[in-house]
Design an enzyme around this catalytic site. Structure first.
Site, PDB file in Angstrom:
ATOM      1  N   ASP A  98     -29.610   2.310   5.113  1.00  0.00           N
ATOM      2  CA  ASP A  98     -29.008   1.862   6.405  1.00  0.00           C
ATOM      3  C   ASP A  98     -28.798   3.031   7.221  1.00  0.00           C
ATOM      4  OD1 ASP A  98     -29.061  -0.357   5.135  1.00  0.00           O
ATOM      5  OD2 ASP A  98     -26.811  -0.538   5.064  1.00  0.00           O
ATOM      6  N   SER A 114     -26.306  -3.863   9.633  1.00  0.00           N
ATOM      7  CA  SER A 114     -25.869  -2.534   9.474  1.00  0.00           C
ATOM      8  C   SER A 114     -25.132  -2.133  10.977  1.00  0.00           C
ATOM      9  CB  SER A 114     -26.944  -1.374   9.429  1.00  0.00           C
ATOM     10  OG  SER A 114     -27.719  -1.634   8.212  1.00  0.00           O
ATOM     11  N   THR A 143     -33.683  -1.096  -3.481  1.00  0.00           N
ATOM     12  CA  THR A 143     -34.352   0.017  -4.102  1.00  0.00           C
ATOM     13  C   THR A 143     -33.759   1.212  -3.820  1.00  0.00           C
ATOM     14  OG1 THR A 143     -35.962  -0.276  -2.330  1.00  0.00           O
ATOM     15  CG2 THR A 143     -36.825  -1.067  -4.521  1.00  0.00           C
TER      16      THR A 143
END
Ligand code: GLA
Length: 391
Positions: free
Chosen positions: A174, A128, A35
């Site tokens: 992230d 990440s 998103t």
């Protein structure tokens, strides 16, 4: 993780002592997947797994980096005036890109430095580790050279490294989570405006379990860029009638009424996910604030189903873990987290059921996939920061 061990390595490798120590976390995303680049909301948190560095300024212009995780690459060395992408420099392209963009933004990095880094984020797990190295470099360079770069600027520079230096067209989630994380809090971020709020995550009777597929994320970057292009196509088609700038601006019913503007079924499904997932994320925050953990978990489950059926980024490994998780006692909800195509899923599990959960889901996974999954209990920690050398 022990900073003292890093100091020992630093002395062995560089024959001198480090001056400062820094840390940047990894992240999980509780809900709101794919998103961010659609102008929607995300709800990530930083975890206590992350990347550590000890460093010292040099007198000359050399930057010398050593990773304990990728020690076979040895010391990677380049000049502060020579910051082009170099395939040979492997992992060090992340710090290199970051330093380059800090300089381009007008900050002075007058000398080189040397640095040893080590991370305890599971390899290739989609938690990440790259954003962690980017923000680690950001706080390290700002700290060593006394640069007053705002946190949000460091976050944006980190994203630019990913997009322009490395070539993955990722959103801002992230770097934001890694840069802005706070102990025991999730971050509800509006990716269109970058306004955000912290939401306390106090799950006294539950734990968040990270489930790692241990699947190599091959082709993940090209598929990621493909999904993003599909969303852009859908947006352009919707814009022929609707005055919107991003899919994240649409409600479910607005999308349903206009979806016929998107002729291709696959592209339509991608856009549907982006719109519905964004709405789910806002609902999830409201449920969590109201203490309705059960409803929060159901939204997590719906998120996974949408990522599986409409966005098609899960795959057999993630589906096996999540679908096995749903069947276990004491599970409130489970879903993939991050980009997908392998990587990790998360589950919210009652404290007393955690052991059984891990044993059962692990057994199903091994049986079906043929190799083991790994499980970790997630603790929610702070964002990137300087830490004590003695810690
Ligand atoms: C990756 C990207 C993020 C985000 C997620 C999916 O982690 O780096 O920007 O798009 O995938 O939600």
């Amino acid at each position: 993780m022990n900073v003292k061990a890093l100091i020992t390595t630093f002395k062995e490798i560089f024959n001198t002592t480090p001056e400062r120590a820094f840390f940047a976390p990894g992240r999980i995303n509780l809900i709101g997947e794919h998103t961010d680049y659609n102008g929607g909301h995300v709800f990530p948190c930083a975890i206590t797994y992350g990347t550590y560095a000890v460093a010292r300024k040099r007198e000359d212009q050399l930057i010398r980096l050593y990773s304990e995780n990728i020690s076979d690459k040895g010391i990677i060395e380049f000049n502060v005036n020579q910051l082009d992408y170099d395939k040979e420099h492997n992992w060090a392209n992340y710090p290199k890109g970051m330093i380059r963009y800090i300089l381009e933004a007008g900050y002075g990095v007058p000398t080189g430095f040397e640095c040893v880094i080590k991370g305890n984020i599971p390899n290739g797990a989609g938690l990440s580790s790259s954003a962690s190295i980017e923000l680690l470099t950001g706080v390290l360079v700002a700290g060593l050279f006394g640069l007053e770069i705002t946190r949000i600027d460091l976050i944006k520079l980190g994203k630019r490294v990913e997009n322009e230096f490395i070539g993955v067209n990722s959103g801002i989630m992230d770097q934001f989570a890694v840069g802005m994380g706070k102990k025991d809090a999730g971050i509800l971020l509006d990716c269109q405006t970058l306004t955000y709020e912290y939401a306390p995550i106090q799950l006294e009777s539950h734990k968040i379990i990270i489930m790692n597929t241990n699947k190599r994320r091959e082709l993940a970057d090209s598929k990621y860029n493909e999904r993003r292009a599909e969303c852009e196509e859908a947006l352009a088609q919707l814009q022929s009638r609707l005055p919107i700038e991003a899919l994240g601006q649409l409600s479910e019913s607005e999308f349903d009424e206009s979806q016929s503007l998107i002729p291709n079924e696959t592209v339509r499904k991608r856009a549907k996910h982006a719109v519905y997932e964004n709405v789910r994320t806002l609902k999830a925050l409201a449920e969590l604030k109201a203490g309705n953990l059960k409803a929060f978990g159901q939204l997590m489950n719906q998120s996974h189903i949408s990522l599986r059926d409409d966005y098609e980024v899960t795959g057999e490994e993630l589906d096996t873990l999540v679908e096995a998780a749903w069947k276990q006692p004491g599970v409130v909800g489970a879903r993939m987290t991050g980009a997908g195509f392998g990587g990790c899923a998360i589950a919210v599990v009652e404290n007393e059921e955690v052991e059984t959960f891990i044993a059962n889901v692990g057994a199903v996974y091994l049986e079906r996939i043929g190799y083991e999954a790994e499980f970790y209990v997630a603790s929610i920690g702070d964002g990137a920061k300087e830490i004590e050398l003695g810690s």
